[in-house]
Design an enzyme around this catalytic site. Structure first.
Site, PDB file in Angstrom:
ATOM      1  N   HIS A  69      -4.273  19.881  -0.224  1.00 24.24           N
ATOM      2  CA  HIS A  69      -3.647  21.014   0.411  1.00 24.24           C
ATOM      3  C   HIS A  69      -4.420  21.536   1.601  1.00 24.24           C
ATOM      4  O   HIS A  69      -4.137  22.633   2.098  1.00 24.24           O
ATOM      5  CB  HIS A  69      -3.469  22.140  -0.627  1.00 24.24           C
ATOM      6  N   HIS A 116      -8.566  31.891  -4.876  1.00 30.17           N
ATOM      7  CA  HIS A 116      -8.312  32.115  -3.442  1.00 30.17           C
ATOM      8  C   HIS A 116      -8.272  33.602  -3.149  1.00 30.17           C
ATOM      9  O   HIS A 116      -7.234  34.161  -2.805  1.00 30.17           O
ATOM     10  CB  HIS A 116      -7.024  31.423  -2.984  1.00 30.17           C
ATOM     11  N   ASP A 138      -7.156  18.367  -5.609  1.00 32.33           N
ATOM     12  CA  ASP A 138      -6.304  19.511  -5.952  1.00 32.33           C
ATOM     13  C   ASP A 138      -4.851  19.120  -6.256  1.00 32.33           C
ATOM     14  O   ASP A 138      -4.175  19.842  -7.009  1.00 32.33           O
ATOM     15  CB  ASP A 138      -6.347  20.551  -4.823  1.00 32.33           C
ATOM     16  N   HIS A 181      -8.435  20.104 -11.207  1.00 35.45           N
ATOM     17  CA  HIS A 181      -8.267  21.287 -12.062  1.00 35.45           C
ATOM     18  C   HIS A 181      -7.343  20.940 -13.219  1.00 35.45           C
ATOM     19  O   HIS A 181      -6.311  20.293 -13.019  1.00 35.45           O
ATOM     20  CB  HIS A 181      -7.606  22.441 -11.308  1.00 35.45           C
ATOM     21  N   TYR A 210       1.025  26.408  -9.709  1.00 37.91           N
ATOM     22  CA  TYR A 210       0.014  25.826  -8.829  1.00 37.91           C
ATOM     23  C   TYR A 210       0.679  25.233  -7.584  1.00 37.91           C
ATOM     24  O   TYR A 210       0.270  25.499  -6.452  1.00 37.91           O
ATOM     25  CB  TYR A 210      -0.703  24.752  -9.642  1.00 37.91           C
ATOM     26  N   GLU A 213     -13.607  22.598  -0.179  1.00 32.30           N
ATOM     27  CA  GLU A 213     -13.613  23.955  -0.739  1.00 32.30           C
ATOM     28  C   GLU A 213     -14.645  24.033  -1.861  1.00 32.30           C
ATOM     29  O   GLU A 213     -14.875  23.071  -2.596  1.00 32.30           O
ATOM     30  CB  GLU A 213     -12.217  24.349  -1.250  1.00 32.30           C
ATOM     31  N   ASP A 244     -14.929  25.265  -4.736  1.00 34.92           N
ATOM     32  CA  ASP A 244     -14.699  25.015  -6.166  1.00 34.92           C
ATOM     33  C   ASP A 244     -14.924  23.544  -6.507  1.00 34.92           C
ATOM     34  O   ASP A 244     -15.058  23.197  -7.678  1.00 34.92           O
ATOM     35  CB  ASP A 244     -13.297  25.483  -6.621  1.00 34.92           C
ATOM     36  N   HIS A 279     -12.836  17.004  -1.148  1.00 29.69           N
ATOM     37  CA  HIS A 279     -12.336  18.261  -0.573  1.00 29.69           C
ATOM     38  C   HIS A 279     -13.511  19.224  -0.458  1.00 29.69           C
ATOM     39  O   HIS A 279     -14.310  19.328  -1.386  1.00 29.69           O
ATOM     40  CB  HIS A 279     -11.244  18.784  -1.513  1.00 29.69           C
TER      41      HIS A 279
HETATM   42 FE   LIG Z   1      -8.635  23.419  -2.660  1.00 29.13          FE
HETATM   43 FE   LIG Z   2      -9.434  23.334  -6.074  1.00 26.94          FE
END
Ligand SMILES: [Fe+2]
Ligand SMILES: [Fe+2]
Length: 240
Positions: A145, A23, A164, A225, A192, A81, A83, A79
């Protein structure tokens, strides 16, 4: 590397040993991370999440070790994002007709990221997709999140894939919590939670209660993750 979680369910993700910031530069990740993607072989074939874009080729190679990539019917993007969705553009070149399963918000943000009119199917809590023997069940998890976040659950194998949530930035050559140093893993799980979930703690508790009411048995929790919670998977849920 490919690892079988359960009969017909494979980890096809990527270990990123070298990443030291997440991030932007706000979140240090001294122990690296992994981008977890899961391939489910049933009468229909589903891929749950992809990997960070620069690692797309590794994801594709991993899938090809198990099946012909063109056989994938569904790609679940829990999600948006990058990643987790970053592998979509490369992957979808092989399977342009596959259905991309997303939340309503996920559809908006994935389109904003990549500008492809893929064959999107939007889902919300309680929606299911039958893969043949087993089914996928979806649970929207806004702000766990990000507004678009959702969880995917596989019946029969009883695997929760919460993206996540319940993750840790922890690179390891092992994939399961019963194979690694749990002190290290919990250090990373706490860090985290602190970094990405603390502002939403009330929502975390509500979401866990809502999920418990669905009465779906959980044998493993496979986040996006870090390691997979296989031994005593509900321990991390209690910790949350
Ligand atoms: Fe995320
Ligand atoms: Fe992530």
């Amino acid at each position: 590397m490919v690892v079988e979680l359960k009969d017909g369910v494979y980890w096809v993700g990527v270990v990123d040993w070298n990443i030291k910031h997440f991030h932007g530069h706000e979140y240090t990740t001294h122990r690296g991370t992994t981008y977890n993607a899961y391939l489910i072989i049933d009468e229909k074939i589903a891929l749950v999440d992809t990997v960070y874009g620069p690692y797309s080729h590794e994801l594709i190679e991993n899938i090809e070790k198990i099946i012909d990539i063109k056989k994938i019917d569904y790609v679940i993007a829990n999600h948006a994002e990058t990643d987790h969705s970053g592998g979509l553009p490369e992957l979808m070149k092989f399977i342009p007709e596959a259905t991309v399963v997303v939340s309503e918000k996920g559809k908006e943000s994935i389109y904003k990221h990549y500008h492809y009119h893929w064959n999107f199917k939007t889902v919300k809590t309680g929606d299911t997709i039958s893969l043949g023997k087993n089914s996928l069940v979806f649970v929207s998890a806004p702000m766990l999140h990000w507004p678009d976040s959702m969880f995917t659950y596989l019946t029969g194998k009883n695997i929760l894939m919460p993206n996540d949530a319940f993750g840790q930035h922890y690179a390891s050559s092992s994939r399961f919590n019963d194979e690694v140093d749990m002190v290290e893993v919990y250090q990373e799980a706490i860090k985290y939670y602190t970094n990405i979930l603390t502002p939403f703690s009330d929502l975390v508790i509500k979401k866990i209660d809502e999920f418990k009411k669905l009465n779906l048995p959980v044998d493993s929790i496979a986040p996006s993750h870090g390691i997979i919670w296989r031994e005593n998977p509900m321990h991390i849920v209690e910790k949350y």
